[in-house]
Design an enzyme around this catalytic site. Structure first.
Site, PDB file in Angstrom:
ATOM      1  CG  ASP A  30      48.189  54.770  44.065  1.00  0.00           C
ATOM      2  OD1 ASP A  30      48.844  54.269  44.991  1.00  0.00           O
ATOM      3  OD2 ASP A  30      48.665  55.549  43.211  1.00  0.00           O
ATOM      4  CB  THR A 121      57.246  57.847  58.451  1.00  0.00           C
ATOM      5  OG1 THR A 121      56.949  56.464  58.621  1.00  0.00           O
ATOM      6  CG2 THR A 121      58.175  58.307  59.552  1.00  0.00           C
ATOM      7  CB  CYS A 294      61.667  52.494  56.895  1.00  0.00           C
ATOM      8  SG  CYS A 294      60.083  52.189  56.138  1.00  0.00           S
TER       9      CYS A 294
END
Ligand code: UDX
Length: 463
Positions: A30, A121, A294
């Protein structure tokens, strides 16, 4: 296998630790130094049941490590997961800046054959787009002799394959969903890549992982079905699944709104239709609707993708509209109950978008509280896990740290998130602290009969 997971959010951190748990060598990357420092000390940057124990266990076993050095991690590992955020842009389309940056970094560090997996996604067609970015990054010269590049020609096709492996993790049950998935979706043009991914997930697919605390025993459970397909279809599966679930919730909420006027009981209606195996009982809980990081993002992104082809997504647009209205319906209910909102005191139980998570992104509770505060109510909020006022919450809202504060002197209580803790409250004692015993149950979570027997003027959604 040697795995690199780029992005240590809900998806990346859970994916990394679970792959470590089944024996792979995982490096989680990260660019947030503070987050990596926390993880190196087994301090969790997010709340996810069971995560801390697994991180500690796999860090100690050496299967899991954390770094900010993305280049070195890509160089040393063969399986590269892209798990960075794809937040919505103001127009609702997905922001792919972080994916693009990571893809470039991968191209700069391609020293051997690697599989690049889109776990984030991403819009339909992103797999090919990621391939293009990586190839361009290699072509502009990464200075690394990647074996297939004997002539030193920087334009040699890079040696990698891209796979779409969408996640179906629900926050609050992400580790369970990783080890007990309904299916694993693998999209790629490369059979070699698909075969390697099956090897990577072999212990989950064949149910051969060791018993994990807090998870049910996997012994005897069926092997996990695989859906092997092309990149675009795999990407579409993710959007279609989330959009269907969101539409199913908006559907039951629309039925609940009719029930409320007609005097029908949505709980009985949901049970009655859910027993039809073609409908299924889950995701039929009527209430203040869906939020989180989401559903809102994915449904909106799918409508934008459709619009690029000139398709108007009438059904999805309606699902979004119903969902937005459900939140405002709670404000209307508060107005019907209190007549005058201004000057009244309203306590809200639950801030997170759902129970068992600290995630407040697009939480219905926040929309409701902001509207009530703007109408002049004195609003107080309590959440079992969220202990800091989210930036999106009107700063006039008072954050309380126990439920007594919420009930004390209040004219109305709104239950916004169905935390288990709210089942066991002493409502008789708490009700006595209120100025007026109005209670709106935004999740139909408590017993209407019991609350009324304790003297509450109780209302739910569609009941
Ligand atoms: C969802 C998908 O379920 C998961 O597969 C995907 O990978 C990520 O998005 P998540 O957003 O974590 O997971 O939560 P989920 O449990 O699906 O709930 C989404 C929203 O729908 C929440 O706000 C929840 O309160 C709401 N909801 C859910 C309802 O209002 N009614 C229901 O019956 C179920």
């Amino acid at each position: 296998m040697k795995v690199c997971v780029i992005g240590t959010g809900y998806v990346g951190l859970v994916t990394g630790v679970c792959l470590g748990e089944i024996g792979h060598n995982v490096i989680c990357v990260d660019n947030d130094e503070k987050k990596i420092k926390m993880l190196k000390n087994s301090i969790m940057p997010i709340y996810e049941p069971g995560l801390e124990n697994l991180v500690k266990k796999n860090t100690q076993s050496g299967n899991l490590s954390f770094t900010t050095q993305i280049g070195n991690a890509i160089l040393s590992q063969d399986i590269i997961f892209i798990c960075v955020g794809t937040p919505p842009l103001p127009d609702g389309s997905a922001d792919l800046r972080f994916v693009e940056e990571v893809a470039k970094e991968i191209g700069r560090n391609l020293n051997s054959y690697k599989i690049i997996i889109n776990k984030s996604t991403v819009p339909i067609g992103s797999g090919d787009w990621v391939s293009m970015i990586i190839n361009d990054s290699v072509a502009t010269g990464n200075g690394i002799d990647n074996g297939a590049n004997h002539s030193g020609n920087k334009n040699a096709a890079a040696i990698f394959d891209v796979v779409s492996n969408p996640e179906f993790l629900r926050e609050g049950t992400a580790i369970y969903d990783t080890f007990f998935p309904d299916r694993i979706v693998l999209g790629s043009a490369s059979q070699k890549a698909i075969d390697l991914m099956i090897k990577l997930y072999e212990k989950v697919i064949n149910r051969r992982f060791e018993q994990i605390d807090s998870l049910p025993d996997s012994k005897g459970t069926k092997n996990i079905p695989l859906v092997k397909t092309d990149l675009v279809s795999a990407e579409m599966i993710k959007y279609a699944a989330n959009s269907f679930l969101a539409t199913k919730i908006s559907y039951i909420n629309e039925i609940a709104n009719i029930c409320e006027k007609a005097g029908a009981d949505i709980l009985k209606v949901a049970k009655g239709i859910g027993l039809d195996s073609r409908i299924g009982a889950r995701f039929l809980n009527a209430g203040i609707g869906w939020g989180g990081s989401c559903f809102p993002k994915d449904v909106s992104a799918l409508t934008k993708i459709a619009a690029e082809y000139g398709i108007t997504t009438q059904l999805l647009n309606s699902a979004i509209n119903v969902n937005n209205q459900q939140r405002l319906k709670m404000v209307q209910k508060a107005q019907e109950t209190l007549k005058i909102i201004k000057g009244k005191t309203i306590g809200v139980l639950g801030i997170s978008f759902k129970p068992n998570t600290d995630d407040t992104r697009d939480a219905p509770a926040i929309t409701i509280m902001n509207n009530l505060a703007n109408l002049g109510a004195k609003v107080k909020a309590y959440d079992p896990i969220v202990k800091e006022s989210p930036e999106s919450l009107n700063q006039k809202v008072i954050l309380c740290f126990d439920t007594e504060e919420i009930f004390s002197g209040s004219d109305l209580i709104i239950l916004a998130t169905e935390w288990e803790e709210f089942i066991g409250l002493d409502y008789e004692k708490l009700g006595a602290l209120m100025r007026d015993k109005n209670f709106i149950d935004g999740r139909n979570f408590l017993s209407k009969e019991k609350m009324q027997s304790l003297g509450f003027k109780y209302s739910g959604i569609g009941i």
